[in-house]
Design an enzyme around this catalytic site. Structure first.
Site, PDB file in Angstrom:
ATOM      1  N   SER A 154       0.805  -1.219   0.000  1.00 50.73           N
ATOM      2  CA  SER A 154       0.000   0.000   0.000  1.00 50.73           C
ATOM      3  C   SER A 154       0.840   1.272   0.000  1.00 50.73           C
ATOM      4  O   SER A 154       0.320   2.352  -0.223  1.00 50.73           O
ATOM      5  CB  SER A 154      -0.953   0.028   1.199  1.00 50.73           C
ATOM      6  OG  SER A 154      -0.266   0.377   2.369  1.00 50.73           O
ATOM      7  N   LYS A 192       2.055   4.349   7.346  1.00 50.49           N
ATOM      8  CA  LYS A 192       1.219   5.174   6.479  1.00 50.49           C
ATOM      9  C   LYS A 192       1.717   6.620   6.502  1.00 50.49           C
ATOM     10  O   LYS A 192       2.492   7.012   7.369  1.00 50.49           O
ATOM     11  CB  LYS A 192      -0.238   5.153   6.947  1.00 50.49           C
ATOM     12  CG  LYS A 192      -0.964   3.835   6.738  1.00 50.49           C
ATOM     13  CD  LYS A 192      -1.199   3.553   5.269  1.00 50.49           C
ATOM     14  CE  LYS A 192      -1.937   2.245   5.073  1.00 50.49           C
ATOM     15  NZ  LYS A 192      -1.141   1.080   5.433  1.00 50.49           N
TER      16      LYS A 192
END
Length: 233
Positions: A154, A192
């Site tokens: 991701s 993230k």
């Protein structure tokens, strides 16, 4: 590596498909796993999908396909756990566990290596206090540092790939837009990009296939920021 709940859900879905040919509903999955809300099921399904264990079938409600099952070595519910083994999990901050890295004459810094961190959805990252890794001293600045292995894709848009080793500088705050190790709800960690939006915190992936997740500020604790990356070819 799958968490215990991810493995339980994968097993439940596979069993129901084998018995009836129909995917269980979110309510049935929630009840089977003893969870309080369907949002937890959504998170588990997304994690299984990102790791290639299941696939959501387009244009069909409740339609899931199991692509593969996990080996015992790949999740936290193996026979070892049944025999009394409990993995050491990253749950809080690293206060008192890290020291400033020392660079030797060869220009190498030895850092603690704290297992794998999901660059997709959060997973419980195993922490092995005995594992270390040598990294170029140029990747280590002031302060305390540690290394993690990346699982998932991701953050691929930020140049971070599955199986990369990342170097993290320990901190409890980070600038807007920094890539951080974030502790969610005191139990799970993820890699993230951090964005603050008013009173909320967004954890953004760097892959359009994955969604940005929004949390209240009391649910997120920064554990460090990305300062370097190692890759084997």
């Amino acid at each position: 590596m799958l968490t215990k709940k991810q493995h339980e859900l994968l097993t439940f879905i596979n069993r129901r498909l084998a018995e009836s040919g129909i995917s269980p509903s979110f309510d049935e999955m929630k009840d089977a796993l003893g969870l309080k809300s369907k949002s937890g099921i959504h998170r588990l399904i997304t994690g299984l999908e990102e790791r290639g264990f299941i696939k959501r079938l387009a244009h069909r409600a409740r339609a899931l396909e199991v692509l593969r099952l996990a080996d015992e070595a790949a999740f936290g519910t193996s026979r070892q756990m049944e025999g009394g083994f409990t993995p050491n999990v990253i749950r809080g901050d690293f206060t008192g566990t890290l020291a400033g890295a020392t660079v030797d004459k060869a220009g190498t810094a030895e850092l603690p290596l704290y297992g794998r961190i999901a660059a997709g959805t959060p997973i419980e990252a195993l922490r092995d206090g005995s594992a270390t890794i040598g990294v170029p001293g140029s990747l280590v600045g002031k302060g305390e540092h540690y290394a993690l292995e990346v699982e998932g894709d991701s953050m691929i848009g930020a140049g971070i790939q599955d199986n990369d080793t990342i170097i993290i500088q320990r901190c409890d705050t980070a600038d807007n837009g920094a890539i951080v190790v974030a502790l969610i709800d005191g139990a799970e960690v993820t890699l993230k990009r951090l964005r603050r939006k008013g009173d909320s915190i967004a954890l953004e992936p760097a892959n359009p296939a994955y969604e940005t997740r929004i949390f209240g500020p009391d649910r997120i604790k920064v554990q460090g920021r990305l300062v370097g990356l190692l890759r084997r070819y």
